[in-house]
Design a protein around this motif. Structure first.
Motif, PDB file in Angstrom:
ATOM      1  N   LYS A 136      -6.280   0.102  -6.273  1.00  0.00           N
ATOM      2  CA  LYS A 136      -7.361   1.043  -6.578  1.00  0.00           C
ATOM      3  C   LYS A 136      -7.445   2.139  -5.514  1.00  0.00           C
ATOM      4  O   LYS A 136      -7.704   3.305  -5.849  1.00  0.00           O
ATOM      5  N   GLN A 137      -7.211   1.790  -4.262  1.00  0.00           N
ATOM      6  CA  GLN A 137      -7.252   2.777  -3.181  1.00  0.00           C
ATOM      7  C   GLN A 137      -6.166   3.831  -3.372  1.00  0.00           C
ATOM      8  O   GLN A 137      -6.337   4.988  -2.974  1.00  0.00           O
ATOM      9  N   GLN A 157       0.832  -1.206   0.000  1.00  0.00           N
ATOM     10  CA  GLN A 157       0.000   0.000   0.000  1.00  0.00           C
ATOM     11  C   GLN A 157       0.868   1.258   0.000  1.00  0.00           C
ATOM     12  O   GLN A 157       0.656   2.187  -0.797  1.00  0.00           O
ATOM     13  N   GLU A 175      -5.829  -5.872  -5.550  1.00  0.00           N
ATOM     14  CA  GLU A 175      -6.703  -4.989  -6.327  1.00  0.00           C
ATOM     15  C   GLU A 175      -7.207  -3.839  -5.470  1.00  0.00           C
ATOM     16  O   GLU A 175      -7.231  -2.675  -5.904  1.00  0.00           O
ATOM     17  N   HIS A 176      -7.595  -4.135  -4.232  1.00  0.00           N
ATOM     18  CA  HIS A 176      -8.056  -3.091  -3.316  1.00  0.00           C
ATOM     19  C   HIS A 176      -6.945  -2.084  -3.029  1.00  0.00           C
ATOM     20  O   HIS A 176      -7.168  -0.867  -3.057  1.00  0.00           O
ATOM     21  N   LYS A 228      -7.027  -8.656  -2.441  1.00  0.00           N
ATOM     22  CA  LYS A 228      -6.309  -7.728  -1.560  1.00  0.00           C
ATOM     23  C   LYS A 228      -5.485  -6.735  -2.370  1.00  0.00           C
ATOM     24  O   LYS A 228      -5.484  -5.531  -2.099  1.00  0.00           O
TER      25      LYS A 228
END
Length: 211
Positions: free
Chosen positions: A188-189, A124, A184-185, A182
Motif C-alpha cells: 500500500k505504501q 519495498q 500489506e503495508h 508487513k
C-alpha cells in the motif's frame, strides 16, 4: 536481490518438478493444489506480462496458454537453460525481482514461490519499481508463502522440525518469509491496493493493483 540463493536453485533445478507433483514428502503441503495455484495466477494476468522466477517453466506454460505476451525472467543459469530448452521460441532473460531488463507498458507482473527470496526492505524496493514500470491500473499477482503473523511462522518451523523435515525447517529459517500485515503495508505504501487469498497451508495469492 535473492541471488544469494543460487546454490539452492541449482539443487532444485533437477528435482523441482518431482517436488511440485508431491513426490517430496517434506514439501507436499507447500505444493498442495499446485496446478490450481498456478491457474489462480495465470487466469488473472492481462496484457503484456513479466514472470519472475520462471524456473522449470510451469507457470510460464500456463501464461502462454492464456495467449499472453510474456517475458520470462530467471536468475539461475541452470533453471534458465531448462526454461529456454522448453520454450525455444519465447523471450526468457537473465534477471531477478529487482534487476531485470525493463520493457514499456507492462500490464501484469507475476510469480510463483519466488517473492520470499527478497528481504522486507527489498520487497519495498521491488514494489516501488513495479509501480514505475506498470501501465495505468497495472497489477502484480504473486503466489508465495507468507504468514498471518510471526507466531504462525514459528509454529510451522516447529512442526517441520517435529516431523523430521529438516530441509523444510532450514528453508523456513533461512529465506525471507514475511507476514501479511508487513507485506500489506509495503504494497500500500508503494501505491497499490492489495487482496490476499489463502491457497493452501503455506501459500497465499497476493493480488495488488496500481492506484
Amino acid at each position: 536481490m535473492g541471488r544469494e540463493f543460487m546454490n539452492i536453485f541449482d539443487e532444485w533445478a533437477d528435482s523441482y518438478n518431482d517436488a511440485v507433483s508431491g513426490q517430496n514428502i517434506e514439501y507436499k503441503e507447500v505444493f498442495e493444489h499446485y496446478e490450481e495455484i498456478l491457474d489462480e495466477v495465470a487466469s488473472k494476468a492481462k496484457g503484456k506480462t513479466i514472470e519472475f522466477g520462471v524456473g522449470t517453466g510451469n507457470l510460464f506454460d500456463k501464461l502462454i496458454n492464456y495467449n499472453l505476451d510474456v517475458i520470462g525472467v530467471e536468475p539461475n543459469e541452470k533453471m534458465l537453460q531448462i526454461a529456454k530448452h522448453r520454450f525455444p521460441d519465447e523471450q526468457i532473460l537473465d534477471g531477478d525481482l529487482i534487476n531485470f531488463p525493463k520493457s514499456d507498458q507492462i500490464d501484469s507482473i507475476v510469480s510463483s514461490y519466488t517473492f520470499h527470496h527478497l528481504t522486507d526492505n527489498e520487497k519495498q524496493e521491488a514494489f516501488e519499481l513495479y509501480y514505475d514500470v506498470l501501465s495505468h491500473q497495472g497489477q502484480v499477482i504473486f503466489a508465495d508463502t507468507i504468514f498471518q503473523d510471526e507466531e504462525s511462522h514459528q509454529k510451522v518451523i516447529r512442526d517441520a522440525e517435529e516431523k523430521g523435515y529438516s530441509n523444510l525447517a532450514k528453508d523456513l529459517l533461512r529465506e525471507y518469509y514475511t507476514t501479511i500485515p508487513k507485506l500489506e503495508h509495503i504494497i500500500k505504501q508503494a501505491g497499490f491496493t492489495v487482496r490476499f487469498k489463502q491457497l493452501n497451508n503455506f501459500v497465499w495469492l497476493i493480488h495488488a493493483r496500481k492506484l
